[in-house]
Write a protein that holds these residues in place. Structure first.
Motif, PDB file in Angstrom:
ATOM      1  N   ARG A 346      80.912  15.668   5.867  1.00 54.18           N
ATOM      2  CA  ARG A 346      81.871  15.414   6.943  1.00 54.18           C
ATOM      3  C   ARG A 346      81.511  16.253   8.167  1.00 54.18           C
ATOM      4  O   ARG A 346      80.853  17.302   8.054  1.00 54.18           O
ATOM      5  CB  ARG A 346      83.286  15.783   6.502  1.00 54.18           C
ATOM      6  CG  ARG A 346      83.765  15.127   5.229  1.00 54.18           C
ATOM      7  CD  ARG A 346      85.114  15.705   4.813  1.00 54.18           C
ATOM      8  NE  ARG A 346      85.041  17.146   4.618  1.00 54.18           N
ATOM      9  CZ  ARG A 346      86.096  17.927   4.368  1.00 54.18           C
ATOM     10  NH1 ARG A 346      87.314  17.400   4.311  1.00 54.18           N
ATOM     11  NH2 ARG A 346      85.936  19.226   4.182  1.00 54.18           N
ATOM     12  N   THR A 362      88.023  20.191  10.002  1.00 58.19           N
ATOM     13  CA  THR A 362      87.383  18.887  10.123  1.00 58.19           C
ATOM     14  C   THR A 362      87.715  18.269  11.475  1.00 58.19           C
ATOM     15  O   THR A 362      88.774  18.500  12.045  1.00 58.19           O
ATOM     16  CB  THR A 362      87.846  17.940   9.002  1.00 58.19           C
ATOM     17  OG1 THR A 362      89.273  17.843   9.030  1.00 58.19           O
ATOM     18  CG2 THR A 362      87.384  18.437   7.646  1.00 58.19           C
ATOM     19  N   GLY A 368      85.235  12.856  10.319  1.00 54.26           N
ATOM     20  CA  GLY A 368      85.660  14.044   9.594  1.00 54.26           C
ATOM     21  C   GLY A 368      86.571  13.783   8.418  1.00 54.26           C
ATOM     22  O   GLY A 368      86.912  14.730   7.690  1.00 54.26           O
ATOM     23  N   ASP A 369      86.977  12.516   8.198  1.00 56.79           N
ATOM     24  CA  ASP A 369      87.951  12.272   7.124  1.00 56.79           C
ATOM     25  C   ASP A 369      87.320  12.065   5.759  1.00 56.79           C
ATOM     26  O   ASP A 369      88.025  11.921   4.748  1.00 56.79           O
ATOM     27  CB  ASP A 369      88.863  11.087   7.482  1.00 56.79           C
ATOM     28  CG  ASP A 369      88.099   9.760   7.598  1.00 56.79           C
ATOM     29  OD1 ASP A 369      86.936   9.677   7.146  1.00 56.79           O
ATOM     30  OD2 ASP A 369      88.667   8.798   8.154  1.00 56.79           O
ATOM     31  N   GLY A 370      85.996  12.007   5.678  1.00 59.18           N
ATOM     32  CA  GLY A 370      85.331  11.890   4.395  1.00 59.18           C
ATOM     33  C   GLY A 370      85.209  10.485   3.871  1.00 59.18           C
ATOM     34  O   GLY A 370      84.683  10.278   2.760  1.00 59.18           O
TER      35      GLY A 370
END
Length: 612
Positions: A346, A362, A368-370
């Motif tokens: 991420r 994040t 960035g949320d995976g």
């Protein structure tokens, strides 16, 4: 430096008088020959690096000096701080002194030139003598003060004749320009940036012109400030000229009679110009002053105001604070965050000041949320969006870093069969355009996505010989750094970006690629670290991997080598020299505070990056 070596047959050379200006008075500095009170004259060995307040003056030829001493004295005089090489000319015949043009070029050798009597040199009893100067070339400086790495053997002939009346030996035929060894070049010359404006790019955020650094070398103790102003007025170097403009009208020069420029006690420099600049508008004058201010601050950071005058009247005055409203410069852009890809693939960020106490968060949005795993990324310079390459290297996505939302469809897809044959790390310029290379052997391409989207534009690279491994574009959108593979070796090349919008479809090309690391055979990582400086991780043949600063012209700054790293995966630097360096290696995420070694941070990271 011209006297570092003399083929093992060193004659006693003329003296070099060294003067150091200190609070306690004038002292003689050890390391150069000085005027002895008693005893024999001593040889001058390789001149060590000296402080900037030291001046070195050559001595003229002594009466009845033999040919070898005349040649040696001339080579010594080339390394002195004589502004017009007037002492060196005393070793020449009147005709040779008139024709010789030392400012046309400087050849830098690994050591000082060896001088050997030629086979047809005659005898000292005759009236002519020949010497051959030899060495190994390292670099050359042209008439525009531009540096180029060089290699191969140097061999030039010097011919001497004996004056029929005075019976004194003098040089009557010699190579053009100046020749000296590397150590004396480093003592005599310093690298500085002069500035112009990009012809076809403007800042995405402010719409201002983008200032572009044009590195040149000036003689460090021969009124470098006046040298610098004259160089800016003369215009950009040939390599950069096709893509930049100068705001100074053609023919602008210092006013007649102006021989030296010095700031006043308020750190303001007044620059009197000739009548070519007398009728310019205020906006154009501010751009001219900004060019000089940016240029002189690379030489003397304390200069914070430029006043331009012509015909006895003030044209304009520009302070350091106001210059930021005239043009944008990469080195003046301060990143809010350092970004890295964490162990879950991420995009994460933390304060760019670094430190073990910095907290990582994040990045908002799909990067960035995976939801998607990423191998590498690049954050736009305004830090509002970013581009990410998926873990398999096939797909490139561009999305917001300030708002949540879906990732959407990829803006580019590679058909390469393996990860190493797919997309490189992307890179943003200051205009908001995105650069990336597709390494697919069946269709290798360097691509540009205007404003990060739309139909990818294939960038022409006629001088490219090899396959691109890495792409890093400078903030100014004018220069690009490419790591290129060929025959198992990797080299760092710097190219000039040319944009042509005159046809039905715009074309972009990378021209005149030149090596910035001729001594390296492997380049692991590279990033811009200033307006003309990069950080490179690589190794020489048979050497160990090391991180070092290099200039985009291929020269090495004095503070070139950085503390050692092992198994580097990525390195992050900002054009802002106050921002710390970051790197990722087998030891994790590292940062380099000023004046110390690398320190390990608690975060897990595979790639570290600043905006750009």
């Amino acid at each position: 430096m011209g006297a570092d070596h003399d083929g093992g047959r060193r004659r006693t050379p003329p003296l070099l008088r060294t003067t150091a200006y200190a609070a306690c008075g004038v002292v003689l500095l050890a390391g150069c020959a000085s005027m002895p009170d008693r005893g024999d004259l001593s040889d001058v060995e390789s001149t060590p690096r000296q402080e900037t307040q030291v001046r070195v003056f050559a001595m003229p030829p002594r009466d009845d000096a033999p040919p070898a001493e005349i040649v040696q004295g001339f080579l010594e005089a080339l390394t002195s701080d004589d502004p017009r090489f007037s002492t060196a000319r005393q070793y020449l015949t009147p005709g040779a002194a008139r024709k010789w043009e030392p400012e046309q070029s400087t050849t830098v050798l690994a050591d000082g030139p060896d001088s050997q009597a030629g086979q047809s040199g005659g005898r000292e009893e005759s009236d002519d003598f020949t010497f051959t100067l030899t060495g190994t070339k390292v670099a050359s400086i042209d008439a525009q003060q531009s540096y180029s790495p060089a290699a191969g053997d140097y061999s030039q002939t010097v011919h001497l004749t004996r004056d029929k009346k005075t019976r004194q030996w003098r040089i009557d035929a010699l190579p053009s320009g100046v020749v000296m060894g590397k150590s004396d070049f480093q003592r005599n010359y310093m690298s500085v940036n002069k500035y112009y404006f990009a012809s076809h790019t403007t800042s995405a955020g402010s719409g201002q012109p983008m200032a572009v650094a044009d590195p040149v070398f000036v003689r460090e103790r021969v009124d470098p400030m006046t040298q610098m102003v004259r160089s800016v007025l003369d215009g950009p170097t040939s390599w950069l000229r096709p893509v930049v403009r100068s705001s100074f009208p053609t023919g602008t020069a210092l006013a007649r009679g102006v021989t030296a420029l010095t700031p006043d006690d308020q750190n303001r420099l007044t620059v009197p110009l000739n009548d070519k600049a007398a009728r310019i508008g205020h906006g154009k004058c501010d751009e001219m002053a900004a060019q000089l201010l940016f240029s002189l601050q690379s030489l003397a950071p304390t200069v914070d105001e430029i006043e331009l005058r012509a015909g006895g009247t003030q044209l304009c005055s520009l302070t350091d604070e106001r210059a930021t409203a005239v043009a944008e410069r990469g080195a003046e852009t301060h990143a809010a965050y350092l970004y890295f890809i964490d162990g879950r693939h991420r995009l994460v960020r933390m304060s760019s000041t670094g430190g073990n106490s910095a907290k990582a968060d994040t990045v908002p949005g799909p990067l960035g949320d995976g939801s998607t795993a990423f191998r590498t990324m690049a954050v736009a310079r305004d830090e509002h969006s970013a581009a990410g390459v998926a873990l398999d290297g096939k797909s490139l996505y561009v999305t917001s870093t300030v708002a949540s939302g879906s990732l959407g469809e990829p803006v580019l897809t590679s058909k390469g069969k393996t990860e190493n044959d797919r997309l490189t790390t992307p890179s943003w310029d200051g205009q908001g355009d995105l650069w990336i290379a597709d390494r697919d052997p069946a269709d290798p391409r360097l691509l540009l996505l205007e404003k990060g989207g739309g139909e990818p534009l294939e960038v022409l690279a006629p001088g490219l010989d090899g396959r691109i491994k890495s792409v890093r574009v400078a903030a100014d959108g004018v220069r690009i750094a490419l790591v290129v593979e060929k025959g198992g070796k990797q080299s760092l090349l710097i190219g000039r970006i040319e944009r042509d919008k005159s046809g039905e479809k715009p074309t972009v090309s990378v021209q005149e690629l030149r090596s910035a690391t001729p001594d390296l055979e492997q380049v692991t990582a590279v990033t811009w670290a200033g307006d003309s400086r990069l950080v490179v991780v690589g190794r020489e043949a048979g050497g160990v991997e090391q991180a070092q600063y290099v200039q985009c012209d291929g020269s090495i700054p004095e503070t070139g080598t950085l503390p050692g790293l092992t198994e580097v995966k990525s390195i992050a630097a900002s054009e802002d020299s106050d921002a710390p360096l970051f790197a990722t290696s087998k030891d994790g995420l590292l940062w380099l505070p000023g004046g110390s070694g690398w320190r390990t941070l608690k975060e897990t990271a595979s790639v570290a990056l600043y905006p750009g």
